[in-house]
Design a protein around this motif. Structure first.
Motif, PDB file in Angstrom:
ATOM      1  N   UNK A  64       0.834  -1.195   0.000  1.00  0.00           N
ATOM      2  CA  UNK A  64       0.000   0.000   0.000  1.00  0.00           C
ATOM      3  C   UNK A  64       0.874   1.251   0.000  1.00  0.00           C
ATOM      4  N   UNK A  65       0.294   2.384  -0.374  1.00  0.00           N
ATOM      5  CA  UNK A  65       1.024   3.631  -0.471  1.00  0.00           C
ATOM      6  C   UNK A  65       1.409   4.149   0.912  1.00  0.00           C
ATOM      7  N   UNK A  66       2.487   4.929   0.949  1.00  0.00           N
ATOM      8  CA  UNK A  66       2.896   5.602   2.189  1.00  0.00           C
ATOM      9  C   UNK A  66       2.275   6.986   2.189  1.00  0.00           C
ATOM     10  N   UNK A  67       1.533   7.280   3.247  1.00  0.00           N
ATOM     11  CA  UNK A  67       0.774   8.525   3.332  1.00  0.00           C
ATOM     12  C   UNK A  67       1.298   9.351   4.500  1.00  0.00           C
ATOM     13  N   UNK A  68       1.576  10.614   4.264  1.00  0.00           N
ATOM     14  CA  UNK A  68       2.025  11.486   5.348  1.00  0.00           C
ATOM     15  C   UNK A  68       1.096  12.688   5.445  1.00  0.00           C
ATOM     16  N   UNK A  69       0.976  13.220   6.634  1.00  0.00           N
ATOM     17  CA  UNK A  69       0.171  14.411   6.882  1.00  0.00           C
ATOM     18  C   UNK A  69       0.994  15.421   7.672  1.00  0.00           C
ATOM     19  N   UNK A  70       0.796  16.692   7.322  1.00  0.00           N
ATOM     20  CA  UNK A  70       1.427  17.776   8.053  1.00  0.00           C
ATOM     21  C   UNK A  70       0.408  18.850   8.357  1.00  0.00           C
ATOM     22  N   UNK A  71       0.395  19.440   9.533  1.00  0.00           N
ATOM     23  CA  UNK A  71       1.159  19.029  10.700  1.00  0.00           C
ATOM     24  C   UNK A  71       0.554  17.785  11.350  1.00  0.00           C
ATOM     25  N   UNK A  83       0.210  13.980   1.710  1.00  0.00           N
ATOM     26  CA  UNK A  83       1.135  13.633   0.630  1.00  0.00           C
ATOM     27  C   UNK A  83       1.232  12.119   0.517  1.00  0.00           C
ATOM     28  N   UNK A  84       1.153  11.605  -0.710  1.00  0.00           N
ATOM     29  CA  UNK A  84       1.251  10.166  -0.949  1.00  0.00           C
ATOM     30  C   UNK A  84       2.485   9.902  -1.795  1.00  0.00           C
ATOM     31  N   UNK A  85       3.137   8.766  -1.574  1.00  0.00           N
ATOM     32  CA  UNK A  85       4.393   8.489  -2.277  1.00  0.00           C
ATOM     33  C   UNK A  85       4.171   7.885  -3.664  1.00  0.00           C
ATOM     34  N   UNK A  86       2.918   7.743  -4.071  1.00  0.00           N
ATOM     35  CA  UNK A  86       2.622   7.254  -5.410  1.00  0.00           C
ATOM     36  C   UNK A  86       1.284   7.831  -5.856  1.00  0.00           C
ATOM     37  N   UNK A  87       1.034   7.785  -7.132  1.00  0.00           N
ATOM     38  CA  UNK A  87      -0.219   8.333  -7.649  1.00  0.00           C
ATOM     39  C   UNK A  87      -1.394   7.460  -7.212  1.00  0.00           C
ATOM     40  N   UNK A 136      -6.639   7.353   1.027  1.00  0.00           N
ATOM     41  CA  UNK A 136      -6.445   7.207  -0.412  1.00  0.00           C
ATOM     42  C   UNK A 136      -6.945   5.841  -0.839  1.00  0.00           C
ATOM     43  N   UNK A 137      -7.306   5.769  -2.121  1.00  0.00           N
ATOM     44  CA  UNK A 137      -7.777   4.501  -2.679  1.00  0.00           C
ATOM     45  C   UNK A 137      -7.345   4.417  -4.126  1.00  0.00           C
ATOM     46  N   UNK A 138      -6.866   3.262  -4.532  1.00  0.00           N
ATOM     47  CA  UNK A 138      -6.514   3.030  -5.927  1.00  0.00           C
ATOM     48  C   UNK A 138      -5.122   3.523  -6.266  1.00  0.00           C
ATOM     49  N   UNK A 139      -4.306   2.681  -6.859  1.00  0.00           N
ATOM     50  CA  UNK A 139      -2.966   3.075  -7.290  1.00  0.00           C
ATOM     51  C   UNK A 139      -2.801   2.766  -8.766  1.00  0.00           C
ATOM     52  N   UNK A 140      -1.906   3.536  -9.390  1.00  0.00           N
ATOM     53  CA  UNK A 140      -1.609   3.350 -10.808  1.00  0.00           C
ATOM     54  C   UNK A 140      -2.867   3.427 -11.663  1.00  0.00           C
ATOM     55  N   UNK A 141      -3.810   4.253 -11.252  1.00  0.00           N
ATOM     56  CA  UNK A 141      -5.023   4.457 -12.030  1.00  0.00           C
ATOM     57  C   UNK A 141      -6.058   3.370 -11.900  1.00  0.00           C
TER      58      UNK A 141
END
Lengths: 117, 113
Positions: free
Chosen positions: A1-8, A24-28, A95-100
Motif C-alpha cells: 500500500x502507499x505511504x501517506x504522510x500528513x502535516x502538521x 502527501x502520498x508516495x505514489x499516484x 487514499x484509494x486506488x494506485x496506478x489508475x
C-alpha cells in the motif's frame, strides 16, 4: 500500500484563525478523501478530493468552511476556516486506488490532531 | 442511507484467548464492501480485513477472520490468539458507491496480560 504522510501532525490554534492540513502520498492514487474524527467519536467523511476540480462535499460540510485542493494525483490539502472550539478533532486523509486502478480499499494517513482554543 | 452499528462499546479478553466483535449494517444494495479497521492509541487507522459482499467465503488474515452473514447483514470479527498489541479501537465500515466509507461507532478492545 502507499505511504501517506500528513502535516502538521498536531496543532493548537486560536479561534477565528484557519489551518491548512497537507496530505502527501508516495505514489499516484485514484481517489483521496478527508475525514473528521471528533473526540471520542467515529470517523465522518467530509469530502472527496477531486483532482483538477472542486471537491465533493458530504451533507453538513461546506466549501467555505472546509476548502479542499487536489492539484495532482499525490497531494491534497484541507483547510479548516474560521475555527471554533467545536472544530477540535482529528482530521485524516485516506487514499484509494494506485496506478489508475480502483482497489475498493482505503488506506489512511496518520492524522492531524487539531485543538482550537 | 446506509448505517453501521457496533453494539459493544467496550470488550476485554485475556492474552492468547479468542474474542469476537459484532457489527451489523443496513443497506439496500446488493454489491458492496465491508471492512474492519483498528485504531491504536497512536490514532493511525489500520486496515485489518476486507470482505466483498459477492463472495460467500469469509475473509481471513492470519489471526483475524470474519463471519459474514449477508442475509442477516452481519459482519463480525474474530481475533484468535489475542496479543497485547491488539489493544485498540476497532471500527466496522461499509463502503458505499463512490468509495465513500460509513463507519460504526467503534468497539474498544483491551487485551489483558
Amino acid at each position: 500500500s502507499a505511504v501517506i504522510s500528513q502535516k502538521p501532525s498536531r496543532d493548537i490554534c486560536q479561534r477565528g484563525t484557519s489551518l491548512t492540513i497537507q496530505c502527501q502520498v508516495d505514489s499516484q492514487v485514484t481517489m483521496m478523501f478527508w475525514y473528521r474524527q471528533q473526540p471520542g467519536q467515529s470517523l465522518t467523511l467530509i469530502a472527496t478530493a477531486n483532482q483538477g476540480s472542486e471537491a465533493t462535499y458530504e451533507s453538513g460540510f461546506v466549501i467555505d468552511k472546509f476548502p479542499i485542493s487536489r492539484p495532482n494525483l499525490t497531494f491534497s490539502t484541507l483547510t479548516v476556516s474560521n475555527m471554533s472550539p467545536e472544530d477540535s478533532s482529528i482530521y485524516l486523509c485516506s487514499v484509494e486506488g494506485t496506478s489508475g486502478r480502483r482497489t475498493d480499499t482505503q488506506y489512511f494517513g496518520p492524522g492531524t490532531r487539531l485543538t482550537v482554543l | 442511507a446506509q448505517t453501521v452499528t457496533q453494539s459493544q462499546p467496550e470488550m476485554s479478553v485475556q492474552e492468547a484467548e479468542t474474542v469476537t466483535l459484532s457489527c451489523t449494517y443496513d443497506t439496500s444494495e446488493s454489491n458492496y464492501y465491508l471492512f474492519w479497521y483498528k485504531q491504536p492509541p497512536s490514532r493511525q487507522m489500520i486496515l485489518v480485513i476486507r470482505q466483498e459482499a459477492y463472495k460467500q467465503q469469509n475473509a481471513t488474515e492470519n489471526r483475524f477472520s470474519v463471519n459474514f452473514q449477508k442475509a442477516a447483514k452481519s459482519f463480525s470479527l474474530k481475533i484468535s490468539d489475542s496479543q497485547l498489541g491488539d489493544t485498540a479501537m476497532y471500527f466496522c465500515a461499509y463502503e458505499t458507491s463512490g468509495s465513500r466509507l460509513t463507519f460504526g461507532e467503534g468497539t474498544q478492545l483491551t487485551v489483558n496480560p
